[in-house]
Enzyme design. Structure first.
Site, short mmCIF file in Angstrom:
data_model
loop_
_atom_site.label_atom_id
_atom_site.label_comp_id
_atom_site.label_asym_id
_atom_site.label_seq_id
_atom_site.Cartn_x
_atom_site.Cartn_y
_atom_site.Cartn_z
N GLY A 118 -0.79 -7.27 -5.01
CA GLY A 118 0.21 -7.70 -4.04
C GLY A 118 0.66 -6.55 -3.17
O GLY A 118 0.80 -5.42 -3.64
N SER A 119 0.85 -6.82 -1.86
CA SER A 119 1.38 -5.83 -0.94
C SER A 119 0.47 -4.60 -0.88
O SER A 119 -0.69 -4.72 -0.53
CB SER A 119 2.82 -5.49 -1.34
OG SER A 119 3.47 -4.79 -0.33
N SER A 120 0.96 -3.41 -1.27
CA SER A 120 0.08 -2.24 -1.26
C SER A 120 -1.14 -2.48 -2.17
O SER A 120 -2.25 -2.02 -1.87
CB SER A 120 0.85 -1.00 -1.74
OG SER A 120 0.07 0.14 -1.63
#
Ligand SMILES: *[C@@H]1O[C@H](CO)[C@@H](O)[C@H](O)[C@H]1NC(C)=O
Ligand SMILES: *[C@@H]1O[C@H](CO)[C@@H](O)[C@H](O)[C@H]1NC(C)=O
Length: 293
Positions: A139-141
């Protein structure tokens, strides 16, 4: 007798305690320029020749805290499905992943992507993992790194399922672990061909199979602008040589206000209307994409 037989399994099925534990592997070797940590979760009911899912955390997280995050239920998936989960932990300050430097954006470039690839190649023989069943999610990074791994180590991963990230190479910068405002702000708009070339250039000459890509994003994301959803889809449809026009769509999948767009067998997008940063992991839909358990 009756009660112990009935209550034993019942107590287990409602309990939240996982039997096995998340364990650090300190001798996997790292990479030339990255001391990312390797953590692994091997469930008690491990299947023979198990599958392996690499689960990559977001900024301001770690292997240990992501493992415990209730929105990231991969440990429960591992327990139920008898597969291994591998949890890398970022060595960078703020614990984002390096998705900006030339070294991390290159096959065997020595950066964080190389360290995670080394964790996978360490785990395969050690746990008799079926190398045809190795997957990556985040998720995300961790989603940005999933895209980078799909581009830099296409030979290692069969499929990726990533939540709220950016196209591989979008965060490019002049050094390690740099934030890219143009990309996060949704201003890095390129043609599909250009994004495809960016990914192909991360492993020049590679001509083998590539991981199939499931890409999730929320329309109300104010951290990683939702424009990045289209840019990721441009990148991977170009890699697989398919049109940006979906072959089919499905409303309210896997839940209300989420919509699935299919681009053939190798790319799909799931756009979550009204959902912000980051879209929570949808274990069943990601597992289905991975053909798990
Ligand atoms: C490994 O996975 C592939 C793909 O799912 C499967 O066809 C094969 O039978 C598996 N091999 C073993 C030894 O389980
Ligand atoms: C490309 O394919 C050729 C022939 O199959 C192979 O020898 C070569 O190693 C491949 N290149 C890469 C970078 O995988």
């Amino acid at each position: 007798m009756f009660f112990s037989k009935v209550l034993g399994p019942l107590a287990l099925s409602v309990g939240v305690t996982l039997a096995a534990t998340l364990t650090q592997i300190s001798n996997y070797g790292g990479s030339a320029a990255s001391k990312a940590q390797m953590w692994i979760y091997v469930p008690d009911n491990l299947k023979p020749n198990p599958a392996l899912v690499v689960v990559i955390h977001s900024c301001q997280s770690s292997a240990q805290s992501y493992f415990k995050n209730s929105k990231i239920p991969w440990a429960q998936g591992s327990d139920k499905g008898g597969y291994i989960t591998l949890w890398p932990s970022s060595p960078n300050s703020g614990t984002c992943w390096d998705v900006s430097s030339k070294s991390s954006l290159s096959h065997n470039g020595g950066g964080d992507s190389n360290a995670i690839a080394n964790m996978v190649t360490y785990a395969i023989p050690k746990y008799s993992v079926n190398a045809s069943r190795v997957y990556v999610t985040g998720g995300s990074s961790g989603a940005m790194m999933s895209n980078v791994l799909a581009a830099t180590y296409p030979e290692l991963f069969i499929a990726a399922s990533l939540y709220s990230g950016v196209a591989a190479g979008c965060f490019v910068g002049s050094g390690v672990d740099q934030w890219n405002n143009a990309c996060s702000g949704g201003q890095s708009i390129e043609t599909a061909e250009k994004w495809g070339d960016t990914a192909r250039a991360m492993y020049p000459g590679y001509n083998g199979t590539r991981p199939k890509m499931q890409i999730w994003h929320g329309s109300a994301d104010t951290t990683i602008n939702p424009n990045n959803y289209q840019e990721e889809l441009k990148q991977w449809t170009n890699i697989f040589g398919v049109s940006m026009t979906p072959t089919s769509t499905k409303a309210d999948y896997p839940e209300k206000n989420y919509a699935l767009s299919d681009y053939g067998p190798n790319v799909e997008g799931i756009y979550a209307t009204g959902v912000g940063h980051s879209v929570p992991a949808h274990l069943a839909a990601s597992e289905a994409w991975f053909d798990l358990p």
